[in-house]
Design an enzyme around this catalytic site. Structure first.
Site, PDB file in Angstrom:
ATOM      1  N   GLU A 137       0.826  -1.203   0.000  1.00  0.00           N
ATOM      2  CA  GLU A 137       0.000   0.000   0.000  1.00  0.00           C
ATOM      3  C   GLU A 137       0.864   1.257   0.000  1.00  0.00           C
ATOM      4  O   GLU A 137       0.633   2.213   0.739  1.00  0.00           O
ATOM      5  CB  GLU A 137      -0.980  -0.014   1.188  1.00  0.00           C
ATOM      6  CG  GLU A 137      -1.929  -1.196   1.130  1.00  0.00           C
ATOM      7  CD  GLU A 137      -2.991  -1.214   2.218  1.00  0.00           C
ATOM      8  OE1 GLU A 137      -2.976  -0.310   3.080  1.00  0.00           O
ATOM      9  OE2 GLU A 137      -3.831  -2.126   2.206  1.00  0.00           O
TER      10      GLU A 137
ATOM     11  N   GLU B  62      -3.990  -9.094  -0.094  1.00  0.00           N
ATOM     12  CA  GLU B  62      -4.586  -8.876   1.242  1.00  0.00           C
ATOM     13  C   GLU B  62      -6.097  -8.791   1.097  1.00  0.00           C
ATOM     14  O   GLU B  62      -6.598  -8.168   0.158  1.00  0.00           O
ATOM     15  CB  GLU B  62      -4.032  -7.591   1.863  1.00  0.00           C
ATOM     16  CG  GLU B  62      -4.505  -7.313   3.284  1.00  0.00           C
ATOM     17  CD  GLU B  62      -3.808  -6.096   3.879  1.00  0.00           C
ATOM     18  OE1 GLU B  62      -2.560  -6.011   3.724  1.00  0.00           O
ATOM     19  OE2 GLU B  62      -4.476  -5.239   4.473  1.00  0.00           O
TER      20      GLU B  62
END
Length: 806
Positions: free
Chosen positions: A418, A499
């Site tokens: 991220e 994820e």
């Protein structure tokens, strides 16, 4: 038929070779001294008499009280960092003079500087990377003492989005070799051709040869199977260079190889001996696995030619009440619990892991996504790694690859999580260049596929990954998982979910009706509305973060799309820090399938019902409610056609899963007594489960996970503490304060109960039960004998258990 194998490898550098008894690397954890605070402690003459004596690994933050004013914030676990010093005095026998002496740190959090006898060896800001220093030029021999001093600076906060721990929290090793030696992480094994009849094993060896070396030198490598049988051998000459590392390439063939898989994690060992004038001058053992795999854009992941759905979890590195101080048994217990629910993958969120974790994954059969960075040049926290990225990313990533690339469990390299560069803010396109360079670094050292785990599949992020990484991976966004959606955005590249989920659950708490959904908070940067006053989240499948979904919602999407190679669930275990969705006094996460103490939440059995073949049946919730209350009873099961429910002997009807259902449910009126579920297949009873109404708390029951442990000062027994009624039924809302007492050759290493808002110390000898359960972790001392753990609570019958340290 021969097949191309992406490198199937394992590395293990703490070497004791059974064949010859040759020892080059030994633990260096004993007899350290520690001081919390700053001090001019680098010089050998500094007096540390009053410092605390301890054994490494050590995490000082876990010993501190939870503090709402901690600059780490609740995201960092509300536990302070600070500055700490470690010192160790040791001697080197005079017989070792003329040899090479080195020290290896598996990980120090963070900003460490190391001195030997007052000489600075260097600094390392990254708190997760392993690093070695050469001590040879500065050590003294014989009875003259040497002093290693380590300053650890974790004072600049916040520097992590989760609990990091502080200190020398991973193992330390001392290596003594001849001056002609195999370098640190100096072997690299690949198996480029694999068939049922034979496997080609290529070994690349890096040897340091001193300039004065005149004698002929050879490298002899032998491969052994796991029974110690010799499978192949080769001897190669090593050219003498002018004090420069020499690369030696060897090729061996293993006949009829046993292939490494998640169900049969078979390991070989390559033992390499450097031989000069007929004498072994160094010996290095490299365990490794033989296997081949591929990722397909349409059909997913294949291991040794067979389709395998990677169903993994993300985990942070803390070990609950033990903090971040690494312990092999604690890691093994976590992996055993995960295996029990059908998990076959681990993502090392979001950093290089402890070497022991990868070694266990090799031995136990897990598919690892080995992750390097949580950020690049753009910050997530004011004092995080973005400050060090420019100066250190090449060295840190290179060292991670060198250290980890021989592990057969490592299948994927993740170079970012991220990262903020996934958004082209202010026309900044530096992310593409950074990703290309990280990709080049990986590919220069290993051929396994790469990915970056970004969470916004926007147009610029598509450009980032489509032109660089081998796999397309992103976090969440489960509405974009179909083959059509992936290929429209990213083209024909294999896809993996890096994820997913982010469900929120408190073990043993249930908000009804169970089909009423809670997305807490409505947006990541907003407070929770209509929250539970006790800061709990429902353990039904009806509570999740807004960017994710429940376990059940995600599983349905995951199972129906063949193009998905796998996914890594957020998270396997609860962890300290990031207490979404709540603020203080919550101090640990709600994301785990298993709570912080290691007790499964109900979602554990959902995965077990989907991912395992052994018959199972799980009925919940508990059966202590208000008379006349409407209660939703759920059942997870497999290997059965139907479930029938009985309350006090009266049938409540038969339920069957239909369509993509993953559970069955009855909405009933509570009456005290016994609830029984019976699963049947073809009319035959497969399993029966009962839950009973519990009476008042009456006694304590202690159940160790192991009654026999090693008397080595490190081994652990995890003792489950149950508060039960007079008939032995766990009291589902019991919160009694339990006091522990220990005698004999052991200590209480930590206590826990899995409650995210419990602010009492993990290092005390007391702990309130939470929903009827608590945990005491018993650690052996370095002597054999019996360890007696006792537990008492006011008004309850106490309990004692015996653990044998051998």
């Amino acid at each position: 038929m021969k097949r191309l194998l992406l490198p199937a490898l394992l590395f293990f550098y703490h070497i004791v070779t059974a064949q010859t008894g040759f020892v080059r690397t030994r633990p260096f954890n004993d007899s350290w001294k520690f001081f919390l605070g700053d001090a001019p402690a680098a010089e050998p003459s500094f007096r540390d008499d009053s410092w605390r004596k301890l054994k490494l690994p050590h995490d000082w933050s876990i010993e501190l009280p939870f503090d709402s004013t901690s600059p780490t914030g609740t995201g960092g676990g509300a536990l302070r960092g600070g500055i700490g010093w470690y010192r160790k005095t040791f001697t080197i026998p005079a017989t070792e003079k003329g040899r090479r002496i080195a020290i290896l740190f598996d990980g120090v959090y963070r900003n460490s500087e190391v001195w030997i006898n007052g000489h600075s060896l260097g600094k390392r800001p990254n708190g997760y990377i392993s690093f070695e220093y050469d001590l040879t030029s500065y050590v003294k021999y014989g009875t003259t003492p040497n002093v290693i001093a380590v300053r650890v600076d974790n004072s600049q906060q916040p520097n992590s989005r989760w609990y990091s721990g502080s200190g020398i929290y991973r193992n330390v090793w001392l290596t003594i070799t001849d001056k002609t030696y195999i370098t640190c992480w100096g072997t690299y094994i690949t198996t480029p051709q694999v068939s049922e009849k034979k496997a080609t094993v290529n070994l690349q060896l890096t040897v340091q040869v001193p300039a004065e070396k005149k004698q002929a030198l050879a490298a002899a490598t032998t491969i052994y199977n796991n029974f110690g049988k010799e499978m192949a051998t080769i001897t190669t000459g090593v050219p003498a260079m002018q004090d420069t590392p020499v690369t030696v390439n060897q090729q061996l063939v293993v006949a009829n190889p046993s292939l490494w898989s998640v169900d049969n994690p078979y390991l070989y060992r390559a033992v390499t001996r450097l031989i000069s004038n007929g004498k072994i001058v160094d010996e290095y053992t490299t365990p490794f696995g033989i296997r081949y795999f591929s990722f397909d854009a349409d059909k997913g992941f294949f291991l040794n030619g067979k389709p395998v759905k990677i169903t993994g979890v993300c985990n942070h590195h803390d070990l609950g009440c033990l903090g971040t101080a690494v312990n092999t048994r604690a890691l093994e217990r976590q992996l055993q619990i995960l295996k029990g629910m059908g998990i076959n993958g681990i993502r090392t969120s979001h950093n290089p892991p402890a070497p022991e974790l990868l070694t266990l994954c090799d031995k136990m059969g897990f598919i690892v996504m080995d992750e390097a960075f949580d950020m690049w040049k753009r910050e997530k926290n004011k004092y995080d790694y973005h400050l060090d990225f420019d100066a250190w990313y090449k060295k840190d990533l290179t060292d991670q690859l060198l250290r980890d690339r021989n592990h057969p469990a490592v299948f994927i390299w993740s170079v970012g999580n991220e990262i903020q560069e996934q958004w082209k803010a202010n026309n900044d396109t530096s992310g593409a260049a950074i990703l290309r360079e990280l990709q080049q670094i990986v590919k220069s050292m290993d051929n396994r596929p790469t990915v970056t785990a970004n969470n916004d599949p926007n147009a610029y992020n598509v450009l980032l990954q489509a032109n660089a990484t081998d796999l397309i991976g992103y976090n969440y966004n489960h509405d974009k998982w179909s083959a059509a959606a992936v290929q429209k955005a990213w083209g024909r590249k294999p896809f993996i979910i890096t994820e997913s989920v982010s469900a929120l659950q408190t073990r043993g708490h249930y908000d009804m009706p169970s089909d009423s959904m809670r997305r807490w908070p409505q947006r990541w940067d907003l407070p929770v509305e209509n929250a539970n006053a006790d800061l709990t989240c429902s353990a039904y499948e009806n509570c999740s973060a807004p960017w994710g979904a429940t376990h059940m919602e995600i599983l349905k999407e995951f199972l129906k799309n063949d193009n998905i190679s796998g996914m890594y669930i957020w998270t396997g275990f609860d962890y300290i820090g990031e207490p979404t969705p709540y603020p203080w006094p919550a101090r640990s996460s709600y994301f785990g399938i298993v709570d912080l103490a290691g007790f499964p939440k109900d979602a554990y059995y959902l995965y077990q019902s989907v991912l395992t073949s052994k018959p199972m049946l799980h009925l919940f919730p508990h059966w202590n409610w208000k008379p006349g209350q409407t209660v939703d009873l759920w059942a997870y099961y497999n290997n059965a056609d139907e479930i029938e429910l009985f309350i006090n002997g009266q049938s409540q009807g038969v339920k069957r899963k239909t369509g993509d259902d993953l559970h069955v449910m009855w909405r009933v009126t509570y009456e005290p007594g016994i609830v029984k579920a019976v699963s049947r297949k073809n009319g035959k009873v497969i399993m029966t489960k009962e839950i009973k109404t519990a009476g008042a708390p009456a006694k304590i029951v202690l159940t160790p996970d192991r009654n026999i442990i090693k008397a080595n000062g490190d081994d652990l027994s995890f003792v489950t503490v149950k508060v039960v009624d007079k008939n032995g039924t766990v009291v589902p809302d019991a919160g009694n304060l339990v006091t522990f007492n220990i005698k004999g050759g052991g200590v209480i290493a930590g206590v826990d109960n899995g409650l995210q808002t419990d602010l009492s110390s993990f290092k005390a000898n007391t702990k309130n039960a939470f929903n009827g359960l608590a945990l005491a972790v018993v650690q052996s001392k370095s002597k054999a004998g019996d360890i007696m753990l006792s537990a008492t609570a006011a008004g309850l019958q106490g309990a004692t258990t015996i653990i044998h340290a051998r």
